[in-house]
Structures are given as C-alpha cells and as structure tokens.
Design a protein around this motif. Sequence first.
Motif, PDB file in Angstrom:
ATOM      1  N   SER A  21       0.988  -1.245   0.164  1.00 10.13           N
ATOM      2  CA  SER A  21      -0.169   0.002  -0.061  1.00 10.13           C
ATOM      3  C   SER A  21       0.935   1.178   0.117  1.00 10.13           C
ATOM      4  O   SER A  21       2.146   1.284   0.479  1.00 10.13           O
ATOM      5  CB  SER A  21      -0.971  -0.078   1.117  1.00 10.13           C
ATOM      6  OG  SER A  21      -0.190  -0.073   2.537  1.00 10.13           O
ATOM      7  N   ARG A  22       0.370   2.220  -0.519  1.00  6.87           N
ATOM      8  CA  ARG A  22       1.324   3.468  -0.835  1.00  6.87           C
ATOM      9  C   ARG A  22       0.391   4.682  -0.803  1.00  6.87           C
ATOM     10  O   ARG A  22      -0.492   4.828  -1.758  1.00  6.87           O
ATOM     11  CB  ARG A  22       2.104   3.290  -2.157  1.00  6.87           C
ATOM     12  CG  ARG A  22       3.013   4.424  -2.175  1.00  6.87           C
ATOM     13  CD  ARG A  22       3.938   4.251  -3.429  1.00  6.87           C
ATOM     14  NE  ARG A  22       3.249   5.297  -4.437  1.00  6.87           N
ATOM     15  CZ  ARG A  22       3.888   5.451  -5.533  1.00  6.87           C
ATOM     16  NH1 ARG A  22       4.985   5.022  -5.977  1.00  6.87           N
ATOM     17  NH2 ARG A  22       3.249   6.358  -6.226  1.00  6.87           N
ATOM     18  N   GLU A  23       0.521   5.660  -0.218  1.00  2.00           N
ATOM     19  CA  GLU A  23      -0.391   6.949   0.021  1.00  2.00           C
ATOM     20  C   GLU A  23       0.144   7.721  -1.189  1.00  2.00           C
ATOM     21  O   GLU A  23       1.538   7.868  -1.229  1.00  2.00           O
ATOM     22  CB  GLU A  23       0.131   7.517   1.255  1.00  2.00           C
ATOM     23  CG  GLU A  23      -0.939   8.839   1.780  1.00  2.00           C
ATOM     24  CD  GLU A  23      -0.480   9.309   2.797  1.00  2.00           C
ATOM     25  OE1 GLU A  23      -0.914  10.864   2.878  1.00  2.00           O
ATOM     26  OE2 GLU A  23      -0.119   8.990   3.786  1.00  2.00           O
ATOM     27  N   VAL A  24      -0.708   8.521  -1.902  1.00  2.00           N
ATOM     28  CA  VAL A  24      -0.246   9.333  -2.837  1.00  2.00           C
ATOM     29  C   VAL A  24       0.065  10.431  -2.407  1.00  2.00           C
ATOM     30  O   VAL A  24      -0.804  11.323  -1.355  1.00  2.00           O
ATOM     31  CB  VAL A  24      -1.506   9.485  -3.878  1.00  2.00           C
ATOM     32  CG1 VAL A  24      -1.274  10.555  -4.899  1.00  2.00           C
ATOM     33  CG2 VAL A  24      -1.846   8.225  -4.434  1.00  2.00           C
ATOM     34  N   VAL A  25       1.052  11.172  -2.501  1.00  2.00           N
ATOM     35  CA  VAL A  25       1.682  12.295  -2.255  1.00  2.00           C
ATOM     36  C   VAL A  25       2.107  13.346  -3.191  1.00  2.00           C
ATOM     37  O   VAL A  25       2.226  12.900  -4.275  1.00  2.00           O
ATOM     38  CB  VAL A  25       2.940  12.120  -1.162  1.00  2.00           C
ATOM     39  CG1 VAL A  25       2.629  11.278   0.017  1.00  2.00           C
ATOM     40  CG2 VAL A  25       4.062  11.461  -2.007  1.00  2.00           C
ATOM     41  N   GLN A  26       2.251  14.556  -2.880  1.00  2.00           N
ATOM     42  CA  GLN A  26       2.588  15.530  -3.595  1.00  2.00           C
ATOM     43  C   GLN A  26       3.908  15.723  -4.159  1.00  2.00           C
ATOM     44  O   GLN A  26       4.499  16.760  -4.278  1.00  2.00           O
ATOM     45  CB  GLN A  26       2.014  17.016  -3.067  1.00  2.00           C
ATOM     46  CG  GLN A  26       0.800  17.280  -2.986  1.00  2.00           C
ATOM     47  CD  GLN A  26       0.658  18.631  -2.102  1.00  2.00           C
ATOM     48  OE1 GLN A  26       0.274  18.653  -1.039  1.00  2.00           O
ATOM     49  NE2 GLN A  26       0.644  19.708  -2.912  1.00  2.00           N
ATOM     50  N   ASP A  27       4.327  14.599  -4.683  1.00  2.00           N
ATOM     51  CA  ASP A  27       5.806  14.750  -4.940  1.00  2.00           C
ATOM     52  C   ASP A  27       6.028  14.553  -6.696  1.00  2.00           C
ATOM     53  O   ASP A  27       6.958  14.800  -7.081  1.00  2.00           O
ATOM     54  CB  ASP A  27       6.646  13.361  -4.448  1.00  2.00           C
ATOM     55  CG  ASP A  27       5.725  11.759  -5.035  1.00  2.00           C
ATOM     56  OD1 ASP A  27       4.761  12.160  -5.604  1.00  2.00           O
ATOM     57  OD2 ASP A  27       6.382  11.009  -4.841  1.00  2.00           O
ATOM     58  N   THR A  28       4.748  14.609  -7.260  1.00  2.00           N
ATOM     59  CA  THR A  28       5.165  14.867  -8.668  1.00  2.00           C
ATOM     60  C   THR A  28       3.958  15.973  -9.266  1.00  2.00           C
ATOM     61  O   THR A  28       2.901  15.866  -8.540  1.00  2.00           O
ATOM     62  CB  THR A  28       4.880  13.471  -9.656  1.00  2.00           C
ATOM     63  OG1 THR A  28       3.648  13.030  -9.480  1.00  2.00           O
ATOM     64  CG2 THR A  28       6.081  12.595  -9.213  1.00  2.00           C
ATOM     65  N   PRO A  29       3.935  16.311 -10.494  1.00  2.00           N
ATOM     66  CA  PRO A  29       2.755  17.257 -10.961  1.00  2.00           C
ATOM     67  C   PRO A  29       1.741  16.116 -10.990  1.00  2.00           C
ATOM     68  O   PRO A  29       0.587  16.663 -10.778  1.00  2.00           O
ATOM     69  CB  PRO A  29       3.128  17.847 -12.381  1.00  2.00           C
ATOM     70  CG  PRO A  29       4.867  17.908 -12.025  1.00  2.00           C
ATOM     71  CD  PRO A  29       4.946  16.724 -11.248  1.00  2.00           C
ATOM     72  N   GLN A  30       1.793  15.004 -11.397  1.00  2.00           N
ATOM     73  CA  GLN A  30       0.716  14.176 -11.829  1.00  2.00           C
ATOM     74  C   GLN A  30       0.032  13.999 -10.438  1.00  2.00           C
ATOM     75  O   GLN A  30      -1.316  13.725 -10.495  1.00  2.00           O
ATOM     76  CB  GLN A  30       0.974  12.969 -12.279  1.00  2.00           C
ATOM     77  CG  GLN A  30       1.653  13.027 -14.126  1.00  2.00           C
ATOM     78  CD  GLN A  30       2.994  13.701 -14.038  1.00  2.00           C
ATOM     79  OE1 GLN A  30       3.822  13.583 -12.938  1.00  2.00           O
ATOM     80  NE2 GLN A  30       3.574  14.117 -15.094  1.00  2.00           N
ATOM     81  N   ASN A  31       0.625  13.666  -9.424  1.00  2.00           N
ATOM     82  CA  ASN A  31       0.105  13.446  -8.168  1.00  2.00           C
ATOM     83  C   ASN A  31      -0.503  14.677  -7.493  1.00  2.00           C
ATOM     84  O   ASN A  31      -1.703  14.448  -6.988  1.00  2.00           O
ATOM     85  CB  ASN A  31       1.377  12.779  -7.057  1.00  2.00           C
ATOM     86  CG  ASN A  31       1.596  11.466  -7.446  1.00  2.00           C
ATOM     87  OD1 ASN A  31       1.003  10.667  -8.214  1.00  2.00           O
ATOM     88  ND2 ASN A  31       2.454  11.042  -6.689  1.00  2.00           N
ATOM     89  N   ALA A  32      -0.142  15.717  -7.784  1.00  2.00           N
ATOM     90  CA  ALA A  32      -0.492  17.001  -7.247  1.00  2.00           C
ATOM     91  C   ALA A  32      -2.140  16.930  -7.891  1.00  2.00           C
ATOM     92  O   ALA A  32      -2.962  17.431  -7.261  1.00  2.00           O
ATOM     93  CB  ALA A  32       0.245  18.249  -7.480  1.00  2.00           C
ATOM     94  N   LEU A  33      -2.045  16.803  -9.357  1.00  2.00           N
ATOM     95  CA  LEU A  33      -3.355  17.107  -9.952  1.00  2.00           C
ATOM     96  C   LEU A  33      -4.367  15.989  -9.512  1.00  2.00           C
ATOM     97  O   LEU A  33      -5.378  16.538  -9.335  1.00  2.00           O
ATOM     98  CB  LEU A  33      -3.040  16.933 -11.487  1.00  2.00           C
ATOM     99  CG  LEU A  33      -2.516  18.220 -12.242  1.00  2.00           C
ATOM    100  CD1 LEU A  33      -1.864  17.552 -13.543  1.00  2.00           C
ATOM    101  CD2 LEU A  33      -3.305  19.283 -12.096  1.00  2.00           C
ATOM    102  N   PHE A  34      -3.763  14.835  -9.438  1.00  2.00           N
ATOM    103  CA  PHE A  34      -4.849  13.654  -8.786  1.00  2.00           C
ATOM    104  C   PHE A  34      -5.477  13.951  -7.689  1.00  2.00           C
ATOM    105  O   PHE A  34      -6.514  14.019  -7.406  1.00  2.00           O
ATOM    106  CB  PHE A  34      -4.124  12.170  -8.790  1.00  2.00           C
ATOM    107  CG  PHE A  34      -4.722  11.243  -8.234  1.00  2.00           C
ATOM    108  CD1 PHE A  34      -5.696  10.638  -9.106  1.00  2.00           C
ATOM    109  CD2 PHE A  34      -4.697  11.015  -6.903  1.00  2.00           C
ATOM    110  CE1 PHE A  34      -6.402   9.490  -8.213  1.00  2.00           C
ATOM    111  CE2 PHE A  34      -5.571  10.040  -6.266  1.00  2.00           C
ATOM    112  CZ  PHE A  34      -6.367   9.050  -7.055  1.00  2.00           C
ATOM    113  N   LEU A  35      -4.437  14.412  -6.789  1.00  2.00           N
ATOM    114  CA  LEU A  35      -4.858  14.897  -5.322  1.00  2.00           C
ATOM    115  C   LEU A  35      -6.101  16.089  -5.349  1.00  2.00           C
ATOM    116  O   LEU A  35      -7.120  15.994  -4.921  1.00  2.00           O
ATOM    117  CB  LEU A  35      -3.824  15.056  -4.335  1.00  2.00           C
ATOM    118  CG  LEU A  35      -2.929  13.932  -4.196  1.00  2.00           C
ATOM    119  CD1 LEU A  35      -1.449  14.527  -3.629  1.00  2.00           C
ATOM    120  CD2 LEU A  35      -3.596  13.156  -3.024  1.00  2.00           C
TER     121      LEU A  35
END
Length: 128
Positions: A21-35
């Motif tokens: 399991s992995r939490e989505v964090v703001q470490d990429t532009p794609q993750n920031a957009l997803f969040l």
Amino acid sequence: MKKLYGFLCILTLLIVFVACSREVVQDTPQNALFLIQNAIDNQDYEGFQKYLLESKREVYTKEDLIALKDMGATGGGQLTCYYLCEYPNGEKLLFEVTMDKADGKYFIQDIIPIPQEIKEVFDGIKGK
C-alpha cells in the motif's frame, strides 16, 4: 502446529498488504493534479486548500470549488499535463505529457512551439 501455520499466513498477508500500500503524495505534478481533482470531486474544501500554494488559499472559495466540479473539470478522464518550457533565448515550447494506461509510464505526446504572436499570453500567467 496448525495455529502457528495460520498465524504465519495471516502475518505474511498483513506484511505484504502494508508493504504494497502506498499513499499518494504531492511529489510529482501528476500526483498533485490527482489529489486536487479528488478534492474537487469530493467537494473537500480543506483538502482542496491543502494542495494550493499558501498564497492562493484565500483566493479560491468554496463557491469556486463547487463551480470547478460543475464545470466537469474532473471526473476520471485521461490525465494529460502540459508543461511550458521557456528558454534563455525567449523561445517557449509546450510539452503535452500523457500516461500510457497499458504500462503506467508517461510519454511526451506532442511538442508545440509557441508562436511569437501569442508568447505574451504565457508571460506572467498568475491564474486567478
């Protein structure tokens, strides 16, 4: 012995679950957009604010969040990002980056040179 075997199986499954399991964090532009899209979809104003620059948090209201959802700005479409690169000589290129759903890798889909007559549009874009 059966109890020990059962306990070890459950323990192994638990370890595998936690490790995978992995939490989505703001470490990429794609993750920031997803969040932020997730916050918009769920009308989570606190989450929405968390993903904005601190200087922009007071600019966007709860009404803006509702308007973004109503615009259909989210909804699980294909994630395509655009990156504007400005070079020291003043040239600007817009890179369209998209994810190949088959393998989850990101690729450059298109490279668009910005014509001189519209370069000013990209100068000083501050958003809202």
